[in-house]
Each structure stands twice: as C-alpha cells, then as structure tokens.
Design an enzyme around this catalytic site. Structure first.
Site, PDB file in Angstrom:
ATOM      1  N   ARG A 117      10.706 -15.392   8.433  1.00 55.79           N
ATOM      2  CA  ARG A 117      10.605 -13.987   8.101  1.00 55.79           C
ATOM      3  C   ARG A 117      11.490 -13.231   9.186  1.00 55.79           C
ATOM      4  NH1 ARG A 117       8.135 -10.205   4.976  1.00 55.79           N
ATOM      5  NH2 ARG A 117       7.275  -8.452   5.568  1.00 55.79           N
ATOM      6  N   THR A 395      11.325  -9.028  -5.003  1.00 51.62           N
ATOM      7  CA  THR A 395      11.103 -10.361  -3.887  1.00 51.62           C
ATOM      8  C   THR A 395      11.225 -11.729  -5.362  1.00 51.62           C
ATOM      9  OG1 THR A 395       9.194  -9.367  -2.923  1.00 51.62           O
ATOM     10  CG2 THR A 395       9.280 -11.872  -2.600  1.00 51.62           C
ATOM     11  N   THR A 413      12.647 -12.724  -0.003  1.00 52.78           N
ATOM     12  CA  THR A 413      12.988 -11.248  -0.096  1.00 52.78           C
ATOM     13  C   THR A 413      14.111 -10.558   0.559  1.00 52.78           C
ATOM     14  OG1 THR A 413      11.640  -8.861  -0.396  1.00 52.78           O
ATOM     15  CG2 THR A 413      10.994 -10.926   1.406  1.00 52.78           C
ATOM     16  N   ASP A 437       8.115  -2.686   5.910  1.00 50.70           N
ATOM     17  CA  ASP A 437       6.941  -3.171   6.069  1.00 50.70           C
ATOM     18  C   ASP A 437       5.967  -3.363   7.379  1.00 50.70           C
ATOM     19  OD1 ASP A 437       7.226  -4.060   3.379  1.00 50.70           O
ATOM     20  OD2 ASP A 437       7.823  -6.196   3.609  1.00 50.70           O
ATOM     21  N   SER A 466       3.549  -8.714   5.590  1.00 53.32           N
ATOM     22  CA  SER A 466       4.223  -9.429   4.512  1.00 53.32           C
ATOM     23  C   SER A 466       3.185  -9.500   3.499  1.00 53.32           C
ATOM     24  CB  SER A 466       5.308 -10.684   5.029  1.00 53.32           C
ATOM     25  OG  SER A 466       5.538 -11.072   3.428  1.00 53.32           O
ATOM     26  N   SER A 467       2.945  -9.060   2.060  1.00 58.30           N
ATOM     27  CA  SER A 467       2.276  -9.659   1.095  1.00 58.30           C
ATOM     28  C   SER A 467       2.479 -11.068   0.476  1.00 58.30           C
ATOM     29  CB  SER A 467       1.597  -8.570   0.021  1.00 58.30           C
ATOM     30  OG  SER A 467       1.421  -7.746   0.956  1.00 58.30           O
ATOM     31  N   GLY A 487       6.611  -8.781  -5.958  1.00 57.64           N
ATOM     32  CA  GLY A 487       5.789  -7.970  -6.513  1.00 57.64           C
ATOM     33  C   GLY A 487       4.777  -6.725  -5.605  1.00 57.64           C
ATOM     34  N   GLY A 488       5.786  -6.738  -4.523  1.00 60.74           N
ATOM     35  CA  GLY A 488       5.278  -6.012  -2.931  1.00 60.74           C
ATOM     36  C   GLY A 488       3.912  -6.310  -2.513  1.00 60.74           C
TER      37      GLY A 488
HETATM   38  N1  GLY Z   1       8.380  -7.219   1.413  1.00 65.28           N
HETATM   39  C1  GLY Z   1       7.246  -6.789   1.080  1.00 65.28           C
HETATM   40  C2  GLY Z   1       6.439  -8.307   1.459  1.00 65.28           C
HETATM   41  O1  GLY Z   1       7.468  -9.022   2.157  1.00 65.28           O
HETATM   42  O2  GLY Z   1       5.404  -7.682   1.241  1.00 65.28           O
END
Ligand code: GLY
Length: 583
Positions: A117, A395, A413, A437, A466-467, A487-488
């Site tokens: 990340r 993403t 992403t 985020d 993050s998701s 999909g955020g």
């Molecule tokens: N930028 C979207 C995520 O990492 O969840």
C-alpha cells in the site's frame, strides 16, 4: 486446445461424484482440491486443467498464461500480469500506486499477505487536507500533488517475485512483455476506449498526461495506437536495475519533482524509504469454508468476515438468490460492518485495530440479534459495536492459480480512475491520489462517502485505510476459491456476494460473478442495487424501509474456483475486454 468451455458433462460428473451441494475431491493435476459448484449453468465459467489467470484485461491475462505455460508459478505469472496491466489498463493497473497481494504456497500450506500500500510522505500532516476554515478540502486530497501517496507497486511486485517466485524467471524477463507493449503501442479498444474519454478532463489538465493519452485535443479513441515511450524507458530501467531504479536515481527524482510541482510534499527520500510489509492474513469461517483475506490496513478482510459471520445465522439460501428477504439481511449486516469500519479501522502500525473482536462469532451473534428480518434500521439507529465506504472501478483485481495449487489474489490501485491523472514528466508513470483514503478529519467523508475516525488520520509514513479485499477460500485445508474486486467502498460487498452466490445460492462461478449486486455502507443511508433485480423485489425492499437507489455497475470480480479436474475461471462481464484463460 489450451482451454475449453466447462462442458455440461464435466459439470454433471463432478456433481455426481460430489453429492448434491458442494463438490469435493482430489482431481488430477491439483493436489487435494475442493470445489463449490452448482447444478444449473445459465452462464458457464471457463475451464482449464493446469493453471489459470483471470484479470480485467485480455492481453495481461494472456501474458500471465504464457508465463504459466513456460513453467512459471502463480507468483511469476502475477508479477508479469501486474506490470502488463500498468500498460494495458492504465486507469487501474499501475507502477505509481499500490496494493495488496495474497499468496498461497501449496507446498508449505501457507498463506501470506504482502502489503505494498502507498504511504503518506514524511512531511504529511494531520491537517493537510483541511481548508483555512478547518473543513475538509476534497480537491486537495484528490486533485493536487498533496493527494499522492508514496507508490508501493514496483517494490511489491519485485519482492513477491524474490520471496515466492519459482526462480525460473528474472524480474527483467517478467517485465519484458509490458516493456514491449508500451514501446510498440497497443490498439485502444475495450475498457481503454471506454475509460479514456471519461477521464479526459482530469488527464487533460496536465500537459505531461496530454502528451501520453491525447491525440490532439482529445484522448486516443477506439482503434488508434497508444504508445507509451517514457513508460517503456522506465520499465527498461527496472529491468536493468530492479526496483531501486524506480525508488532512487533519475526516475525517483522525476516522480518527486512532478509531485512537488503539483503542490505535493513527496520527496526522493520518501521513495528511497518505501518498504512493503508482510502481514498475517485475517481468518474466519463460513459454512465450513475457511476465509483467508487481507488484514489492515485494508478493512476488506475484517469486514468481509464480520458480515459473513452475521449472515451465517440466517438461512440465506432458503430465501433465494436476488430475493428481497436475502438482500435485506445482507444490507443490514453490511450497515453494521461499515459503521464499525468508520470507527475502528486504520493503519495497524499506528493504532490497535480490534481485529479479533470484529471477526469473532459471538460479536456477530450480538449484532445479528439487532437485525429485524422485516424492517430496515435507519443509519442513525446503527452504531459501531463494542468489539473490544460509490462508483469506483478504478482499482483492479486479478487471480492466478498454477498447476501445483499455488495461488495469487492481487488487488492494486491508483485510487481514482487514472489516479490523480498526472503522468510524472519523462517517466510515463501515472500517479495515484490515494491520500484521499485517509480521513481528512474525524467524521468527514472521502470520495466514496466513507466516514473515518481518528484511527485513519493522516500521519507521516502511515498507510491510508483501504477496502481492497483479495481473498482465498479453503475447504479442509485445500484451496477452493481465489477472488477479489475493485469498487472502492463496494469492494467488500462485491467479494461477499461472490461468496454467498457460490455457497448460499449454489450458483456456478460465472453466475455468481455476473449476478446483480447490492451494497449498503451505512452512510449514506441508501441501498445501492445494480440493474437486473425485478421491480417487485425493489418494491418489497422499499416496503421494508430501504431507500433503494438503482445505480451503476459495481466491481470486477475476476475469480478462479478449484473444481474437479482443474479450474473454473470467470472474468467479470461488467467491463469490456476482461478474460479468464488457462492452460
Ligand atoms: N482506494 C480504494 C481502496 O483502497 O479501498
């Protein structure tokens, strides 16, 4: 033929061998696999006996399959796919972003989570996304150089190869297809042709990006050739010098210079200091399957397991796929999990995330008891518990399984489609806007409407929450499913519905991936549904008190299922050009 559709006969014999619901066995070619399969086959997954790649872009999938055919393992193939997508799917594939790679090593029966990340630059501050009046300034966190987190992808892919690759391929060999495609150019079609016009405003704002993606005063269009010469040069530098050629020296100087010229704070020192983190995956169970997914700083695995735990106490299957009763229960469970996300989740290297509590069955039982099967609870009535994040297909996720049962589940992403939209001059590298985020301040919403707390505040070196939810399912210790999605905020709910589609509703993988999806993230208090559900169902949901919003497509869950005799793959049909293919 390297690949063939999953024949009905194969499906039937698998089912006869396996019993009425869940097929299990140890087919040839895969050591000790298990499978989830359905009797009905309205849509068919792709079948391959000895290895498979499912990604959002066909050229990248074929590059991965070629690596598998040449004796590479799943990680070798994933590294080649990861670099290729940076060229062929530039809205999400990347060198200038970050992500998470889950790796299952069959021989060691071990699953690891590699966190690459992005991190906040050393000069980042808690108040950097607040305007003079103390309110959040979304433009700063999405559209300026301040939005750029220190990229992790190049180091992440290189380390994955070093630690878990077969040893048969060098990094340079796996980067080579991406370098060739960027140097020779690719024909603009499918998702690239769909996404470039939508991003024209943000890309066009930067001269360095116009120079790459524009033909005169408009983005390259269908059938035209996109050559990314600077990106090819950066890839050649990585081939020659490894990840250090990206994180130090001329490339790093250009990346940092571009960010600072755009008002950001990232320095060459931040790039030189970037480190990946190996993390212990988060684990849960669902109806006899082991769920192994990405831990914090992703909220994905924790809340996937929390929602599954809540749903395990309901007979979803009896309600039926797409039924108002099942959708209602899923939405109520999602609300609770997203309320918890807003309170408890952040970078585990800075704060203590109550992972054990959030993923505990007794905690889920307590939350389940708050759900009325007949009535939606308003968001105001849903509070974070005490355990002791709209449209955003920017993403991308890919899944890989090799002939030995090794597997990769990788989601990475740039945050928005094409990230910040800024190509760092002279590098061809699109920069992320991942800093959005973070929570600009407690209670503030990010671009996906996700609320955060102090736990997800900006801090030097911190990783934004993050998701992303790269996930494996295992049955009796054997790999069953590789899945994940973009999909955020909707990533978690997308992955959830692939799993419930397979396990609860007995869909085959192609059906589970294609089925209309729903999403509720607590705030805003709205039940998002894709098109495809009947008006009757929507009326029943409204009668239960849901504010139903029929919205755009959600996710791209490119997945692989272990089935008797091999692998079933499904590329998500929501975007043009996706492909599952194998050998
Ligand atoms: N930028 C979207 C995520 O990492 O969840």
């Amino acid at each position: 033929m390297p690949r063939r559709p999953l024949l009905l006969a194969t499906l039937l014999s698998a089912l006869l061998a396996a019993g009425p619901a869940l097929a299990q066995g140890a087919p040839p070619g895969m050591p000790g696999t298990s499978a989830i399969q359905s009797e009905d086959a309205r849509l068919l997954p792709v079948f391959a006996p000895h290895g498979m790649v499912a990604s959002q872009e066909a050229k990248a999938t074929r590059i991965g399959v070629d690596v598998l055919k040449r004796g590479g393992n799943a990680v070798d193939a994933a590294v080649a796919v990861g670099f290729a997508l940076a060229v062929t799917l530039p809205r999400a594939g990347n060198l200038g972003g970050g992500g998470f790679m889950m790796v299952h090593l069959a021989a060691r029966n071990e699953t690891v989570a590699l966190d690459y990340r992005e991190t906040a630059p050393a000069a980042a501050t808690t108040t950097m996304f607040l305007g003079p009046d103390g309110t959040p300034d979304p433009r700063a966190s999405t559209a300026t150089g301040k939005a750029v987190g220190v990229p992790g992808t190049v180091r992440g892919l290189a380390e994955a190869l070093e630690r878990y690759g077969s040893g048969r391929f060098s990094l340079a060999e796996l980067v080579a297809p991406a370098e060739r495609l960027s140097r020779e150019g690719i024909v603009v079609d499918d998702d690239l042709a769909d996404s470039l016009p939508r991003a024209a405003g943000r890309l066009g704002a930067w001269p360095s990006s116009r120079a790459v993606f524009f033909n005169g005063d408009r983005p390259f269009g269908w059938g035209e050739r996109l050559v990314q010469a600077d990106l090819a040069a950066t890839l050649r530098a990585i081939q020659a010098g490894g990840p250090d050629a990206f994180y130090r020296g001329p490339v790093a100087a250009r990346l940092a210079g571009a960010v600072r010229a755009a008002g950001g704070v990232m320095t060459e020192g931040d790039l030189a200091d970037y480190r990946t983190v190996l993390r212990r995956p988060v684990r849960g169970t669902y109806r006899g399957y082991d769920v192994v997914a990405m831990p914090p700083p992703s909220s994905g695995g924790v809340h996937l397991i929390e929602i599954l735990n809540i749903l395990e106490g309901f007979d979803l299957g009896a309600s039926g796929a797409g039924s108002a009763a099942a959708i209602h229960l899923m939405a109520e469970a999602m609300k609770q999990a997203y309320a918890d996300r807003a309170t408890f989740l952040g970078d585990p290297d800075r704060i203590t995330v109550p992972v054990a509590g959030l993923t505990a069955k007794p905690y889920a039982a307590r939350l389940r008891a708050l759900i009325d099967p007949e009535r939606a609870r308003p968001a105001d009535a849903v509070k974070a518990g005490d355990p002791l994040p709209f449209e955003s297909d920017q993403t991308t996720h890919f899944s890989v399984v090799d002939r030995d049962g090794n597997a990769v589940s990788n989601t990475y992403t740039l945050n928005f489609s094409y990230g910040l939209g800024l190509v760092a001059e002279g590098t061809g590298v699109l920069l992320n806007n991942e800093m959005d985020d973070f929570s600009a301040k407690p209670g503030a919403q990010n671009a996906y409407g996700l609320v955060g707390s102090e736990a997800n505040a900006v801090a030097p070196g911190a990783r934004p929450l993050s998701s992303m939810t790269p996930t494996f399912l295992f049955r009796d210790g054997r790999l069953a499913l590789v899945t994940g999605s973009p999909g955020g905020s909707r990533i978690i709910s997308t992955v959830l519905q692939v799993i419930t589609g397979l396990i609860d509703f007995r869909l085959n993988l192609a059906e589970a991936v294609a089925a209309p999806r729903i999403h509720h993230q607590w705030r805003p208090d709205a039940l998002l549904v894709e098109t495809g559900l009947s008006p009757d169902t929507l009326a029943l949901l409204r009668a239960r008190g849901h504010r139903v919003v029929v919205g755009s497509a959600s996710g791209s869950a490119n997945s692989i299922l272990v089935v008797p005799g091999g692998l079933a793959g499904a590329a998500d049909p929501r975007q043009r050009g996706t492909l599952a293919d194998g050998q």
